[in-house]
Design a protein around this motif. Structure first.
Motif, PDB file in Angstrom:
ATOM      1  N   PRO A  58       7.876  12.566 -38.443  1.00 19.81           N
ATOM      2  CA  PRO A  58       6.477  12.464 -38.867  1.00 19.81           C
ATOM      3  C   PRO A  58       5.792  11.171 -38.440  1.00 19.81           C
ATOM      4  CG  PRO A  58       7.968  12.260 -40.744  1.00 19.81           C
ATOM      5  CD  PRO A  58       8.794  12.702 -39.588  1.00 19.81           C
ATOM      6  N   GLY A  59       6.542  10.116 -38.190  1.00 16.23           N
ATOM      7  CA  GLY A  59       5.922   8.854 -37.794  1.00 16.23           C
ATOM      8  C   GLY A  59       5.843   8.630 -36.300  1.00 16.23           C
ATOM      9  N   LEU A  60       6.159   9.648 -35.502  1.00 17.59           N
ATOM     10  CA  LEU A  60       6.218   9.495 -34.048  1.00 17.59           C
ATOM     11  C   LEU A  60       5.077  10.256 -33.386  1.00 17.59           C
ATOM     12  CD1 LEU A  60       7.736   8.608 -31.446  1.00 17.59           C
ATOM     13  CD2 LEU A  60       9.130  10.689 -31.679  1.00 17.59           C
ATOM     14  N   GLY A  61       4.393   9.576 -32.460  1.00 11.86           N
ATOM     15  CA  GLY A  61       3.324  10.215 -31.692  1.00 11.86           C
ATOM     16  C   GLY A  61       3.472   9.924 -30.209  1.00 11.86           C
ATOM     17  N   PHE A  62       2.704  10.649 -29.400  1.00 11.31           N
ATOM     18  CA  PHE A  62       2.766  10.501 -27.949  1.00 11.31           C
ATOM     19  C   PHE A  62       1.351  10.374 -27.387  1.00 11.31           C
ATOM     20  CE2 PHE A  62       6.436  12.958 -29.290  1.00 11.31           C
ATOM     21  CZ  PHE A  62       7.479  12.302 -28.663  1.00 11.31           C
ATOM     22  N   LEU A  63       1.250   9.632 -26.298  1.00  9.99           N
ATOM     23  CA  LEU A  63      -0.022   9.515 -25.581  1.00  9.99           C
ATOM     24  C   LEU A  63       0.228   9.531 -24.082  1.00  9.99           C
ATOM     25  CD1 LEU A  63      -2.207   6.806 -27.375  1.00  9.99           C
ATOM     26  CD2 LEU A  63      -2.685   9.244 -27.144  1.00  9.99           C
ATOM     27  N   GLY A  64      -0.750  10.040 -23.338  1.00  8.57           N
ATOM     28  CA  GLY A  64      -0.696  10.000 -21.885  1.00  8.57           C
ATOM     29  C   GLY A  64       0.083  11.111 -21.237  1.00  8.57           C
ATOM     30  N   LEU A  65       0.494  12.118 -22.020  1.00 10.62           N
ATOM     31  CA  LEU A  65       1.225  13.230 -21.436  1.00 10.62           C
ATOM     32  C   LEU A  65       0.279  14.183 -20.712  1.00 10.62           C
ATOM     33  CD1 LEU A  65       3.542  14.104 -24.459  1.00 10.62           C
ATOM     34  CD2 LEU A  65       4.139  12.752 -22.446  1.00 10.62           C
ATOM     35  N   GLU A  66       0.738  14.748 -19.621  1.00 11.81           N
ATOM     36  CA  GLU A  66      -0.079  15.703 -18.881  1.00 11.81           C
ATOM     37  C   GLU A  66      -0.340  16.938 -19.737  1.00 11.81           C
ATOM     38  OE1 GLU A  66      -0.253  17.328 -14.298  1.00 11.81           O
ATOM     39  OE2 GLU A  66       1.687  16.942 -15.208  1.00 11.81           O
ATOM     40  N   TRP A  67      -1.614  17.311 -19.860  1.00 13.35           N
ATOM     41  CA  TRP A  67      -2.041  18.473 -20.643  1.00 13.35           C
ATOM     42  C   TRP A  67      -1.594  18.364 -22.109  1.00 13.35           C
ATOM     43  CZ3 TRP A  67      -4.855  22.662 -18.493  1.00 13.35           C
ATOM     44  CH2 TRP A  67      -5.062  22.571 -17.117  1.00 13.35           C
ATOM     45  N   GLN A  68      -1.595  17.160 -22.633  1.00 17.53           N
ATOM     46  CA  GLN A  68      -1.187  16.967 -24.030  1.00 17.53           C
ATOM     47  C   GLN A  68      -2.111  17.724 -24.982  1.00 17.53           C
ATOM     48  OE1 GLN A  68       0.073  13.002 -25.243  1.00 17.53           O
ATOM     49  NE2 GLN A  68      -1.283  13.090 -27.026  1.00 17.53           N
ATOM     50  N   ARG A  69      -3.423  17.574 -24.782  1.00 17.21           N
ATOM     51  CA  ARG A  69      -4.413  18.321 -25.569  1.00 17.21           C
ATOM     52  C   ARG A  69      -5.470  18.969 -24.686  1.00 17.21           C
ATOM     53  NH1 ARG A  69      -7.619  14.955 -28.493  1.00 17.21           N
ATOM     54  NH2 ARG A  69      -8.241  16.540 -30.004  1.00 17.21           N
TER      55      ARG A  69
ATOM     56  N   ALA B   9       9.126  -0.744 -37.127  1.00 19.49           N
ATOM     57  CA  ALA B   9       7.789  -0.163 -37.222  1.00 19.49           C
ATOM     58  C   ALA B   9       7.809   1.031 -38.158  1.00 19.49           C
ATOM     59  CB  ALA B   9       7.293   0.271 -35.847  1.00 19.49           C
ATOM     60  N   THR B  10       6.710   1.178 -38.900  1.00 17.79           N
ATOM     61  CA  THR B  10       6.542   2.358 -39.733  1.00 17.79           C
ATOM     62  C   THR B  10       6.212   3.576 -38.887  1.00 17.79           C
ATOM     63  OG1 THR B  10       5.713   0.971 -41.534  1.00 17.79           O
ATOM     64  CG2 THR B  10       5.213   3.326 -41.655  1.00 17.79           C
ATOM     65  N   ALA B  11       5.407   3.365 -37.858  1.00 17.08           N
ATOM     66  CA  ALA B  11       5.021   4.441 -36.943  1.00 17.08           C
ATOM     67  C   ALA B  11       5.221   3.968 -35.515  1.00 17.08           C
ATOM     68  CB  ALA B  11       3.566   4.853 -37.172  1.00 17.08           C
ATOM     69  N   LEU B  12       5.440   4.915 -34.630  1.00 12.35           N
ATOM     70  CA  LEU B  12       5.696   4.601 -33.223  1.00 12.35           C
ATOM     71  C   LEU B  12       4.928   5.582 -32.348  1.00 12.35           C
ATOM     72  CD1 LEU B  12       7.436   3.090 -31.052  1.00 12.35           C
ATOM     73  CD2 LEU B  12       9.099   4.928 -31.313  1.00 12.35           C
ATOM     74  N   ILE B  13       4.211   5.046 -31.361  1.00 10.48           N
ATOM     75  CA  ILE B  13       3.508   5.880 -30.384  1.00 10.48           C
ATOM     76  C   ILE B  13       4.113   5.611 -29.012  1.00 10.48           C
ATOM     77  CG2 ILE B  13       1.305   6.397 -29.273  1.00 10.48           C
ATOM     78  CD1 ILE B  13      -0.078   5.615 -31.866  1.00 10.48           C
ATOM     79  N   ALA B  14       4.669   6.630 -28.413  1.00  8.22           N
ATOM     80  CA  ALA B  14       5.243   6.529 -27.073  1.00  8.22           C
ATOM     81  C   ALA B  14       4.137   6.807 -26.069  1.00  8.22           C
ATOM     82  CB  ALA B  14       6.387   7.529 -26.916  1.00  8.22           C
ATOM     83  N   ALA B  15       3.672   5.748 -25.415  1.00 11.01           N
ATOM     84  CA  ALA B  15       2.519   5.856 -24.511  1.00 11.01           C
ATOM     85  C   ALA B  15       2.900   5.489 -23.084  1.00 11.01           C
ATOM     86  CB  ALA B  15       1.373   4.965 -25.011  1.00 11.01           C
ATOM     87  N   THR B  16       4.104   5.879 -22.674  1.00 14.32           N
ATOM     88  CA  THR B  16       4.562   5.549 -21.320  1.00 14.32           C
ATOM     89  C   THR B  16       4.123   6.579 -20.287  1.00 14.32           C
ATOM     90  OG1 THR B  16       6.701   6.397 -22.106  1.00 14.32           O
ATOM     91  CG2 THR B  16       6.498   4.045 -21.855  1.00 14.32           C
ATOM     92  N   GLY B  17       3.349   7.572 -20.713  1.00 14.28           N
ATOM     93  CA  GLY B  17       2.659   8.415 -19.760  1.00 14.28           C
ATOM     94  C   GLY B  17       3.516   9.405 -18.995  1.00 14.28           C
ATOM     95  N   SER B  18       2.929   9.891 -17.898  1.00 13.11           N
ATOM     96  CA  SER B  18       3.515  11.007 -17.148  1.00 13.11           C
ATOM     97  C   SER B  18       4.077  10.617 -15.794  1.00 13.11           C
ATOM     98  CB  SER B  18       2.435  12.081 -16.909  1.00 13.11           C
ATOM     99  OG  SER B  18       1.899  12.540 -18.115  1.00 13.11           O
TER     100      SER B  18
END
Length: 286
Positions: A237-248, A47-56
């Motif tokens: 630069p190609g790595l992102g995260f989703l579902g983290l507690e208080w991420q934004r 993958a060119t980019a990867l989003i880790a969305a396994t949450g909290s």
């Protein structure tokens, strides 16, 4: 909720997304073009980019308890709790001061003698102020979208009370005490020095991000938390995260908040990656 998730998956499939279930990730490594994701069944994905969305909520936090190695009773985490019948008739201590701790202790109290042990008193807020669920007011007032930061050592979240939990403590159905000092054999030693036999301890002590598969990248702090700013990795630069507690925002690890975070992360990844890589990844379906 099940119908919503099935409908969502169906729409993704119609849009051309490949959905793989039962595909557990064993590790991720960086490559010149992005990332290689190694699955536990031996397959690999690039993958060119990867989003880790396994949450909290995939990694139960099990704190070390003084004297734990000598304790002869049962110690379990709230993640493994299913019903009160397994502990019926037992003397049980539930550790924690959040929603899970209070709800489990309340349910167990119908069948067992229960004490809620916590470092600080339980804080309650009404579940339905003015007849509407508190989460309705969070959304309506914009609290969900406030760019708040959580402190490094935050207190337990307030317990959402439909009216019965605070009353149960007041009436003595639930017993709340300061955190015990240590375990010894079959006993718990309380802060005042008293000892008491306890059959089981349920740890409602929260969770940590479930991101062990990113260890080979060096993308995690020693605590296991990701190094990131508002969901964009500080190390890749190609790595992102989703579902983290208080991420934004306060709602980042909820269904009503993750959509906004997803748009932010995708825009950020597109802006950070060279246009050539993004175009190539789109053609490959990465």
């Amino acid at each position: 909720m099940v119908a919503y998730l099935e409908r969502y998956a169906g729409e993704l499939s119609r849009d051309g997304a490949e959905i793989r279930t039962g595909a557990r990730v064993g590790g991720v490594t960086a490559t010149d073009g992005g990332f290689t994701v190694r699955l536990q069944d031996g397959q690999s994905l690039s993958a060119t980019a990867l989003i880790a969305a396994t949450g909290s909520f995939g990694h139960p936090h099990l704190p070390a308890l003084p004297g734990q190695e000598t304790y002869t009773g049962r110690i379990t985490h709230a993640a493994c709790y299913r019903s009160p019948q397994a502990l019926a008739g037992r003397r049980v201590v539930v550790v924690g001061a959040g929603n899970s701790a209070v709800q489990i202790a309340y349910e167990l109290a119908e069948h067992s003698r229960v004490t809620l042990a916590s470092r600080a008193p339980v804080r309650f807020v009404p579940q339905r102020p003015l007849g509407r669920d508190l989460h309705f007011w969070f959304r309506l007032t914009g609290f969900d979208r406030l760019p708040l930061r959580r402190s490094a050592d935050p207190p337990a979240s307030p317990v959402l009370d439909p009216g019965r939990y605070r009353d149960a403590l007041r009436r003595g159905r639930l017993d709340r005490r300061p955190m015990f000092a240590r375990l010894a054999g079959e006993e718990v030693e309380w802060a005042d020095g008293r000892r008491e036999r306890v059959d089981a301890i349920v740890l409602a002590t929260g969770y940590r991000p479930h991101l062990d598969y990113l260890d080979p990248l060096g993308a995690l702090a020693p605590s296991g938390h990701p190094r990131h700013a508002r969901g964009l990795s500080s190390t890749h630069p190609g790595l992102g995260f989703l579902g983290l507690e208080w991420q934004r925002t306060p709602s980042s690890n909820t269904l009503r908040g993750v959509g906004s975070d997803a748009r932010h992360v995708v825009r950020g990844l597109v802006a950070r990656l060279p246009r050539r890589n993004v175009a190539q990844g789109a053609r490959r379906g990465d």
